[in-house]
Write an enzyme that holds these catalytic residues in place. Structure first.
Site, PDB file in Angstrom:
ATOM      1  CB  SER A 156      -0.928  -0.065   1.214  1.00  0.00           C
ATOM      2  OG  SER A 156      -2.015   0.776   1.069  1.00  0.00           O
ATOM      3  CG  ASP A 350      -6.214  -3.349  -4.018  1.00  0.00           C
ATOM      4  OD1 ASP A 350      -7.116  -2.846  -3.318  1.00  0.00           O
ATOM      5  OD2 ASP A 350      -5.047  -2.920  -4.024  1.00  0.00           O
ATOM      6  CG  HIS A 407      -4.813  -3.112  -0.393  1.00  0.00           C
ATOM      7  ND1 HIS A 407      -4.371  -2.353  -1.448  1.00  0.00           N
ATOM      8  CD2 HIS A 407      -4.285  -2.548   0.725  1.00  0.00           C
ATOM      9  CE1 HIS A 407      -3.607  -1.367  -0.991  1.00  0.00           C
ATOM     10  NE2 HIS A 407      -3.532  -1.474   0.317  1.00  0.00           N
TER      11      HIS A 407
END
Length: 429
Positions: A156, A350, A407
């Site tokens: 991230s 994601d 994610h």
């Protein structure tokens, strides 16, 4: 606590014992590095037990996102550490392959802290400079690791930080100001080019059947506003549009999960956003359990007095002006000026960092192997005897499309991510 370093001979068996007894089943080391006046970064390392001498295995640093989410908490206990949040052994821990160093980065995250508000980092470059100081402190404490191959993996917003950290490490090594053996980085579902992510959200959602043509037209107009703001360098306006798009997606999709669009949403779900970034990179998972574990058990075991997570929300506030800025130029420098392996991987489910946006900024990179990338062959990625994605390489760039993952690839498809780790290590030697 008492240090247990040494080599002991028991019944003609040489046993190398490193580190201390901290929290969990491994030999460990941990500590603080004061990286600037009033700015303190906490690190926590687990030695691998896969080999007799841990120095024979690489050192992998794991950096979480947010900014403001704790690596020592979430990355360790939810993703790749030796124990899960219930203190049960994790079969897929990366300690099977490497020594693991979790860093609460940037200052103010997890057990890291600042003494006064002016000490928070306000941009990615400051974060990278702080990290160099963290590494200097770490290697001073454990100099045997200076020659051990180093890899920095991230998730991230951690990917945005990792790209610039890697470049600064490369420069520092070249200038002789630090001894370090950085070999590769893993940028996982990384917030490298925010404009490419947010301007492809609606295309991804439409193709997945989560919005209709009417909603697509609405998002198209907002996306054009975002492109104008980005072209003008108006990152305050771009951040406003970012939150507008998030809120509109919540409405049009009835609160689709930004981390994995296949996550079932209860009909009585109520969105609990309450400030900057709380929906963005505050990962789904056992947050309450992690907080209790870190405060009630980990902190006393490691003799840490700072209140874990107490400054985490402020980390984003002080970085908000930098939040929407791209670091693709940094990635280009890594590909053009260094021999560091740059691994980019993305989960197909994601949304917040969708694969369409990630592939888009990679396709637009200006680097010496760009023609090789354009004309290269994409082939299947196999883990645990199953096809689990795709892979394509060009120079020191390695790109991985990860199937059946959102994610948090380490949670959704740990076999694929273990393959990626091994692949990057193998091809960096």
């Amino acid at each position: 606590m008492e240090t247990r370093k040494g080599v002991f001979i028991l019944s003609n068996l040489i046993v190398i014992v490193l580190g201390r007894q901290g929290f969990g089943p491994t030999d460990q080391e941990w500590g603080y590095a004061t990286v600037r006046d009033g700015a303190h970064i906490f690190w926590w390392m687990h030695y691998t037990n896969a080999v007799q001498n841990p120095l024979e295995k690489p050192l992998v640093i794991w950096l979480q996102g947010g900014p403001g989410v704790s690596s020592t908490g979430y990355g360790n206990f939810v993703e790749i550490g030796p124990w899960d949040a219930n203190k049960q052994p994790r079969n897929t821990t990366w300690l099977n392959y490497a020594n693991l160093l979790f860093v609460d980065n940037p200052v103010g995250t997890g057990f890291s802290y600042v003494d006064y508000p002016e000490a928070y980092a306000t941009n990615n470059t400051q974060i990278a400079k702080d990290f160099i100081e963290l590494l200097r402190s770490f290697y001073k404490r454990l100099p045997d690791f200076e020659k051990v191959p180093l890899y920095i993996f991230s998730e991230s917003y951690g990917g945005k930080m990792t790209a610039e950290i890697a470049l600064h490490v490369y420069w520092a090594v070249k200038n002789g100001t630090i001894k370090c053996n950085l070999k590769g980085v893993g940028l996982g579902d990384a917030w490298i080019s925010p404009i490419d992510s947010i301007t492809t959200w609606h295309t991804y959602l439409y193709n997945m059947g989560m919005i209709d043509k009417s909603a697509y037209g609405h998002f198209d107009k907002v996306v054009e506003e975002a492109k104008v703001a980005e072209s003008q360098g108006n990152y305050t306006e771009l951040l406003r549009i970012f939150f507008e798009l998030e809120n509109d997606i919540d409405s049009y999709t009835i609160n689709a999960d930004f981390y994995n669009i296949l996550t079932p949403i209860r009909a009585d779900f109520r969105n609990k956003k309450n400030g900057f970034g709380n929906i963005l990179f505050k990962p789904a998972g056992p947050e309450d359990e992690i907080e209790t574990l870190m405060k009630k058990e980990v902190a006393p075991a490691l003799n840490v007095t700072h209140n874990w997570g107490s400054q985490g929300d402020d980390v984003f506030v002080y970085l908000q002006d930098d939040f929407m800025r791209s670091v693709t130029k940094i990635v280009e420098q890594l590909l053009n000026e260094t021999d560091i392996i740059v691994g980019v991987y993305n989960g197909q489910l994601d949304l917040i960092v969708d694969t369409i946006g990630t592939e888009q900024w990679v396709n637009n990179l200006q680097f010496k192997n760009a023609s090789e990338w354009v004309n290269g062959i994409r082939y299947g990625l196999v883990a645990d005897d199953y096809y689990t994605g795709f892979q394509k390489n060009a120079g020191n760039l390695r790109f991985y499309w990860v199937s059946r993952s959102g994610h948090m690839v380490a949670v959704d498809n740990p076999g694929a991510l273990s393959f990626i780790l091994s692949d990057i290590i193998i091809h960096s030697n």
